[in-house]
Write a protein that holds these residues in place. Sequence first.
Motif, PDB file in Angstrom:
ATOM      1  N   ARG A  21       0.924  -1.184   0.151  1.00 40.82           N
ATOM      2  CA  ARG A  21       0.023   0.045   0.173  1.00 40.82           C
ATOM      3  C   ARG A  21       0.943   1.218  -0.068  1.00 40.82           C
ATOM      4  O   ARG A  21       1.850   1.389   0.694  1.00 40.82           O
ATOM      5  N   ALA A  22       0.383   2.406  -0.590  1.00 43.62           N
ATOM      6  CA  ALA A  22       1.052   3.672  -0.854  1.00 43.62           C
ATOM      7  C   ALA A  22       1.463   3.982   0.593  1.00 43.62           C
ATOM      8  O   ALA A  22       0.677   4.220   1.462  1.00 43.62           O
ATOM      9  N   GLY A  23       2.811   4.298   0.964  1.00 41.30           N
ATOM     10  CA  GLY A  23       3.241   4.878   2.107  1.00 41.30           C
ATOM     11  C   GLY A  23       3.734   3.850   3.213  1.00 41.30           C
ATOM     12  O   GLY A  23       4.215   4.338   4.145  1.00 41.30           O
ATOM     13  N   MET A  24       3.558   2.603   2.795  1.00 38.22           N
ATOM     14  CA  MET A  24       3.784   1.615   3.647  1.00 38.22           C
ATOM     15  C   MET A  24       5.520   1.534   3.936  1.00 38.22           C
ATOM     16  O   MET A  24       6.035   1.701   2.859  1.00 38.22           O
ATOM     17  N   ASN A  25       5.709   1.350   4.960  1.00 36.96           N
ATOM     18  CA  ASN A  25       7.410   1.215   5.434  1.00 36.96           C
ATOM     19  C   ASN A  25       7.751  -0.353   5.296  1.00 36.96           C
ATOM     20  O   ASN A  25       6.987  -1.069   5.842  1.00 36.96           O
ATOM     21  N   LEU A  26       8.736  -0.407   4.708  1.00 35.61           N
ATOM     22  CA  LEU A  26       9.417  -1.870   4.521  1.00 35.61           C
ATOM     23  C   LEU A  26      10.818  -1.851   4.642  1.00 35.61           C
ATOM     24  O   LEU A  26      11.455  -0.843   4.742  1.00 35.61           O
ATOM     25  N   THR A  27      11.367  -3.053   4.481  1.00 31.64           N
ATOM     26  CA  THR A  27      12.709  -3.171   4.373  1.00 31.64           C
ATOM     27  C   THR A  27      13.239  -3.643   3.183  1.00 31.64           C
ATOM     28  O   THR A  27      12.615  -4.930   2.839  1.00 31.64           O
ATOM     29  N   LEU A  28      13.882  -3.176   2.412  1.00 26.27           N
ATOM     30  CA  LEU A  28      14.387  -3.637   0.903  1.00 26.27           C
ATOM     31  C   LEU A  28      15.592  -4.477   0.929  1.00 26.27           C
ATOM     32  O   LEU A  28      16.483  -3.824   1.744  1.00 26.27           O
ATOM     33  N   ARG A  29      15.706  -5.729   0.539  1.00 25.35           N
ATOM     34  CA  ARG A  29      16.885  -6.513   0.616  1.00 25.35           C
ATOM     35  C   ARG A  29      17.496  -6.897  -0.849  1.00 25.35           C
ATOM     36  O   ARG A  29      16.690  -7.044  -1.663  1.00 25.35           O
ATOM     37  N   LEU A  30      18.619  -6.452  -0.759  1.00 27.61           N
ATOM     38  CA  LEU A  30      19.374  -6.598  -2.303  1.00 27.61           C
ATOM     39  C   LEU A  30      20.328  -8.058  -1.995  1.00 27.61           C
ATOM     40  O   LEU A  30      21.238  -7.787  -0.990  1.00 27.61           O
ATOM     41  N   ALA A  31      20.193  -9.038  -2.253  1.00 27.41           N
ATOM     42  CA  ALA A  31      21.137 -10.307  -2.320  1.00 27.41           C
ATOM     43  C   ALA A  31      22.286  -9.620  -3.152  1.00 27.41           C
ATOM     44  O   ALA A  31      22.478  -9.076  -3.977  1.00 27.41           O
ATOM     45  N   ASN A  32      23.580 -10.276  -2.430  1.00 27.69           N
ATOM     46  CA  ASN A  32      24.737 -10.006  -2.650  1.00 27.69           C
ATOM     47  C   ASN A  32      25.688 -11.169  -2.530  1.00 27.69           C
ATOM     48  O   ASN A  32      25.800 -11.666  -1.439  1.00 27.69           O
ATOM     49  N   THR A  33      26.180 -11.752  -3.649  1.00 33.18           N
ATOM     50  CA  THR A  33      27.129 -12.832  -3.722  1.00 33.18           C
ATOM     51  C   THR A  33      28.481 -12.535  -3.999  1.00 33.18           C
ATOM     52  O   THR A  33      28.570 -11.915  -5.332  1.00 33.18           O
ATOM     53  N   SER A  34      29.222 -12.649  -2.855  1.00 31.02           N
ATOM     54  CA  SER A  34      30.690 -12.146  -3.441  1.00 31.02           C
ATOM     55  C   SER A  34      31.373 -13.197  -4.416  1.00 31.02           C
ATOM     56  O   SER A  34      31.042 -14.262  -4.580  1.00 31.02           O
ATOM     57  N   LEU A  35      32.334 -12.452  -4.977  1.00 33.18           N
ATOM     58  CA  LEU A  35      33.083 -13.171  -6.325  1.00 33.18           C
ATOM     59  C   LEU A  35      34.189 -13.774  -5.482  1.00 33.18           C
ATOM     60  O   LEU A  35      34.695 -14.989  -6.000  1.00 33.18           O
ATOM     61  N   ASP A  36      34.830 -13.383  -4.436  1.00 30.84           N
ATOM     62  CA  ASP A  36      36.016 -14.091  -3.640  1.00 30.84           C
ATOM     63  C   ASP A  36      35.473 -14.325  -2.210  1.00 30.84           C
ATOM     64  O   ASP A  36      34.483 -13.709  -1.987  1.00 30.84           O
ATOM     65  N   LYS A  37      36.327 -15.224  -1.640  1.00 31.06           N
ATOM     66  CA  LYS A  37      36.055 -15.577  -0.308  1.00 31.06           C
ATOM     67  C   LYS A  37      36.218 -14.289   0.667  1.00 31.06           C
ATOM     68  O   LYS A  37      37.132 -13.251   0.371  1.00 31.06           O
ATOM     69  N   GLN A  38      35.482 -14.306   1.786  1.00 32.70           N
ATOM     70  CA  GLN A  38      35.350 -13.166   2.513  1.00 32.70           C
ATOM     71  C   GLN A  38      35.363 -13.546   3.863  1.00 32.70           C
ATOM     72  O   GLN A  38      35.085 -14.683   4.368  1.00 32.70           O
ATOM     73  N   LEU A  39      36.123 -12.776   4.963  1.00 35.07           N
ATOM     74  CA  LEU A  39      36.267 -12.811   6.122  1.00 35.07           C
ATOM     75  C   LEU A  39      34.826 -12.945   6.985  1.00 35.07           C
ATOM     76  O   LEU A  39      34.124 -11.881   6.711  1.00 35.07           O
ATOM     77  N   VAL A  40      34.356 -14.115   7.963  1.00 31.30           N
ATOM     78  CA  VAL A  40      33.102 -14.051   8.432  1.00 31.30           C
ATOM     79  C   VAL A  40      33.172 -14.422  10.077  1.00 31.30           C
ATOM     80  O   VAL A  40      34.111 -15.088  10.229  1.00 31.30           O
ATOM     81  N   VAL A  41      32.285 -13.549  10.723  1.00 35.61           N
ATOM     82  CA  VAL A  41      32.393 -13.857  12.085  1.00 35.61           C
ATOM     83  C   VAL A  41      30.863 -13.704  12.588  1.00 35.61           C
ATOM     84  O   VAL A  41      29.856 -13.622  11.912  1.00 35.61           O
ATOM     85  N   PRO A  42      30.763 -14.472  13.910  1.00 34.09           N
ATOM     86  CA  PRO A  42      29.269 -14.418  14.354  1.00 34.09           C
ATOM     87  C   PRO A  42      29.026 -12.815  14.717  1.00 34.09           C
ATOM     88  O   PRO A  42      29.961 -12.091  15.082  1.00 34.09           O
ATOM     89  N   LEU A  43      27.750 -12.613  14.373  1.00 34.53           N
ATOM     90  CA  LEU A  43      27.388 -11.232  14.977  1.00 34.53           C
ATOM     91  C   LEU A  43      27.433 -11.019  16.173  1.00 34.53           C
ATOM     92  O   LEU A  43      27.488  -9.847  16.551  1.00 34.53           O
ATOM     93  N   ARG A  44      27.334 -12.004  17.170  1.00 33.70           N
ATOM     94  CA  ARG A  44      27.349 -11.835  18.434  1.00 33.70           C
ATOM     95  C   ARG A  44      28.947 -11.110  18.885  1.00 33.70           C
ATOM     96  O   ARG A  44      28.849 -10.721  20.098  1.00 33.70           O
ATOM     97  N   ALA A  45      29.923 -11.410  18.098  1.00 31.34           N
ATOM     98  CA  ALA A  45      31.401 -10.938  18.494  1.00 31.34           C
ATOM     99  C   ALA A  45      31.496  -9.393  18.456  1.00 31.34           C
ATOM    100  O   ALA A  45      32.266  -8.805  18.568  1.00 31.34           O
TER     101      ALA A  45
END
Length: 368
Positions: A279-303
Amino acid sequence: MTKNNLFYMLLLGSAALLQACGGNKKESAPSGNTAKNVSAFAVEEQIVTGYQEYPAYVVPLMETELRAEVSGYVTSISVADGAIVAKGQKLYEIDRTRYAAEVERAKATLAIAESDLERVNRDLGRYKKLAASDAIARQTLDYAETDLINQRAQVQSAKAALENANTNLNRSVIYAPFAGSVGISQVRTGALVTAGTTLLNTLSTSNPITVEFQVNERDIDRVLELQKSNASSGIEVRLPDGSIYGESGKISVIDRAIDRTTGTLRVRATFQNPQGKLRAGMNLTLRLANTSLDKQLVVPLRAVIEQLGAKSIFTISDSSTAVFNQVQLGTKFDDKVVVLKGLQAGQQVVVDGASNLSEGDKLSIQHK
């Protein structure tokens, strides 16, 4: 027992008591080098498919305010509040009596002006014949030619007045300029409306519909790639209730310039909306998928520790002490996050217990 012996025995008892109390106090003193219990996680490298999220809101492809173009009383409303309408469908009618009368008056005025034009034109023809034989003064012919010019102007004025009257009569009925849905009517039958001022309703398209969001300068290339590829996947929205909308979107519009104040670029993605969930004016969260070309460093969010907008992570030194590291984060996915700067693969990061640490603290480590 003499008084001296009694006094001596009391002194010995007091000394023994003081020594015992002092010994107990020394034994109960805590150690300053106690290690803090934490859990650790080794920084990983992996190909990441995650989503970059942006605050967004719904914007119709087309939207217009329906305002009265003539003044008068509303005589009929032909559409229900919130209804879906077709292009050209009748919506409102304003009292047409006065405007119909103005049309008839303008027609009569035009007829008189055209009749006078014919008379003046005939008179001029006769005067020209008489002037050819010098039967009338030249001035009379000049006056006749001037009358013809003036009468032609009268005809043009009358035609313009008739066109204006017809326009006002047509504008007394408001039609839908395009297909869409109307909102709640701002007027009711019998209301007095003023031309160009009174808002009657708002009409907007609902299917398809667009979702507008702002991207940072560093994300512009990614958005441009999505627009060029015309990708129909990897663009989704999360609804206010937390669920993911069932249709994927496409990047349809990218603004021409970056906002110099915020450093962001306005972007719109188009979604099919057959059920009208967006509906017009509705607040949302837009998500863009992103797949990395190279390996990336990853850690838990809790850290990750966040203070005043800065992100940091504690790592563990070879001597099992806490080391403070400021980091730059990238894509979040599941319960993990990509670290763009500040860490190296294989480092041990503190996952649980990081909020109570300081630089150099001794650690007792449990590996995850």
